[in-house]
Design a protein around this motif. Sequence first.
Motif, PDB file in Angstrom:
ATOM      1  N   GLN A   1     -40.288 -31.762  20.770  1.00  0.00           N
ATOM      2  CA  GLN A   1     -39.968 -31.462  22.164  1.00  0.00           C
ATOM      3  C   GLN A   1     -40.937 -30.441  22.757  1.00  0.00           C
ATOM      4  O   GLN A   1     -41.090 -29.345  22.246  1.00  0.00           O
ATOM      5  CB  GLN A   1     -38.538 -30.933  22.265  1.00  0.00           C
ATOM      6  N   ASP A   2     -41.611 -30.860  23.823  1.00  0.00           N
ATOM      7  CA  ASP A   2     -42.527 -30.003  24.588  1.00  0.00           C
ATOM      8  C   ASP A   2     -43.777 -29.599  23.809  1.00  0.00           C
ATOM      9  O   ASP A   2     -44.497 -28.684  24.226  1.00  0.00           O
ATOM     10  CB  ASP A   2     -41.816 -28.745  25.112  1.00  0.00           C
ATOM     11  N   VAL A   3     -44.071 -30.267  22.678  1.00  0.00           N
ATOM     12  CA  VAL A   3     -45.368 -30.040  22.035  1.00  0.00           C
ATOM     13  C   VAL A   3     -46.467 -30.435  23.021  1.00  0.00           C
ATOM     14  O   VAL A   3     -47.456 -29.724  23.209  1.00  0.00           O
ATOM     15  CB  VAL A   3     -45.477 -30.839  20.719  1.00  0.00           C
TER      16      VAL A   3
ATOM     17  N   GLY B   1     -39.455 -25.913  24.846  1.00  0.00           N
ATOM     18  CA  GLY B   1     -39.242 -26.398  23.497  1.00  0.00           C
ATOM     19  C   GLY B   1     -37.808 -26.224  23.045  1.00  0.00           C
ATOM     20  O   GLY B   1     -37.019 -25.501  23.664  1.00  0.00           O
TER      21      GLY B   1
ATOM     22  N   THR C   1     -38.614 -26.760  17.646  1.00  0.00           N
ATOM     23  CA  THR C   1     -39.907 -27.365  17.978  1.00  0.00           C
ATOM     24  C   THR C   1     -40.974 -26.884  17.000  1.00  0.00           C
ATOM     25  O   THR C   1     -41.125 -25.685  16.761  1.00  0.00           O
ATOM     26  CB  THR C   1     -40.324 -27.008  19.421  1.00  0.00           C
TER      27      THR C   1
END
Length: 476
Positions: free
Chosen positions: A122-124, A142, A146
């Motif tokens: 998530q949100d990498v 994140g 994460t």
Amino acid sequence: MMLLRLACRWSSVTACCIHERLPVLEPRKVTMLGGYDGFHGAWCAGPELYLALKLGATVRVQIGYRMRLRMHSGSTPSRSLRFALRQMVEDRATAKKIFGKGSLEEQTVKVATNSVYGKLAQDVSERNGWGAWAEEMESIGGSSVTSPYHASMTTSLVRALLLAMANTIPILSVTTDGFITPVEEIEHFDCFGIANVFRAARRALVGDPTVWEIKHYQDDLVNFSTRGNVSLLEHGVLAKAGLKVPEEVERGTVAERRWFRDTALSLLGKIPNPYTSFPTFRELSRSVNRLDFHPVDRTPEVSTVDFDLKRQPLRGTLRVDVIDGNEMAGFDTCAWDSVDDYKHARGIAGHMQLVRYGTTGVDRPTGCLRTGHDWETWFKRFESARGRRIRTADSALLTELVAAHKAGLVVVDRLAVRVSVAQKVGWLSSLGMGEFTRAQWDHMSKKVRRSTVLRDADMDAVRAFADELNRGDGYV
């Protein structure tokens, strides 16, 4: 463990492999790239670097991060997620045994297990979502777990395994986590040692080192695109390329398979793909121009059954099969040499799908890439000089014939006689290769226009065509 941004070039030996290039993200597409032109590098992880070197690539690391594994008791890797994931796998097996496959309980654990990767990644790559309070897009941020390392290594290992297998056995089609192959037994392949990593993980999670699972098997496969393939057998593959099944066709039946196969084989243009959608959360929550929650019927036309050109078609391998009375072209592929070539190829395909070649008028029908003639036209447009207008492969050959005749490279008897230009143009148009106009005739009288046409002409094909015309083989 490594995370790298690198560029690779393969030797002439390994360039013969069918899947040996870096996946490169372009807007809305992922393409396979082999050269440096227009390409500045791609992010990957250690498994892909390892495989590239095994395949003989020259690797240039532009940015590199080397990470240290966290160890327990001096020599045991941490593997902090293994216990939790193993418990979830066991819980799913228990739910399937007690409540049955496909039950709510089994599906709940399945979704939870699959969501682990989503939360790790998530949100990498930064993602935005609609914030209803501020009424603007904002970063989703994140999750509490994460981990760029876990996210990149998970996908890198799978990509490396698939690419290694593709350099071991013939593959017809490949997706994110599987492929279609004519080889029946594949479990014993070590895939340059990468399969052993998966065997160890499988043994730790479920006590079984088996890596590959057969999902479908058939002897009547028709493969249209990456996510468009079909068998008429109940245990065969069916991937409908995003097409919506009509209400009158029962899902999960041979009739559904027959519908998709017939639709894809007989298409002449884009396929109507109606569906019902609902307003988005953004449209429902905004204070200005807020929408009510009601269904909206949409009727787009799509070209998802056509080959997506993520890899470059090889003209010399073009072949045509007739299936159920319908013509379908096929060919081998290789990695693109440059991003510019890929974009040019996609642009040509997009135009051929938008308007059917060889047609005129304001309300022209859509087209597709299905038959041998469709692909001959695509190849001719792709290989021709930029700026040269190609309507069809036949019309291009006709123009090259006139250009070669006027340049003195060939002699066409019917064009050499003393008759009016109108008669010559009429004769050319009567050959069944499309209309040839007086304007085209005049253009080929100009040296600059003629040289542009002849620069990418196949003169062997032009001479053979002229010989056929002079002999009268099938022509009046």
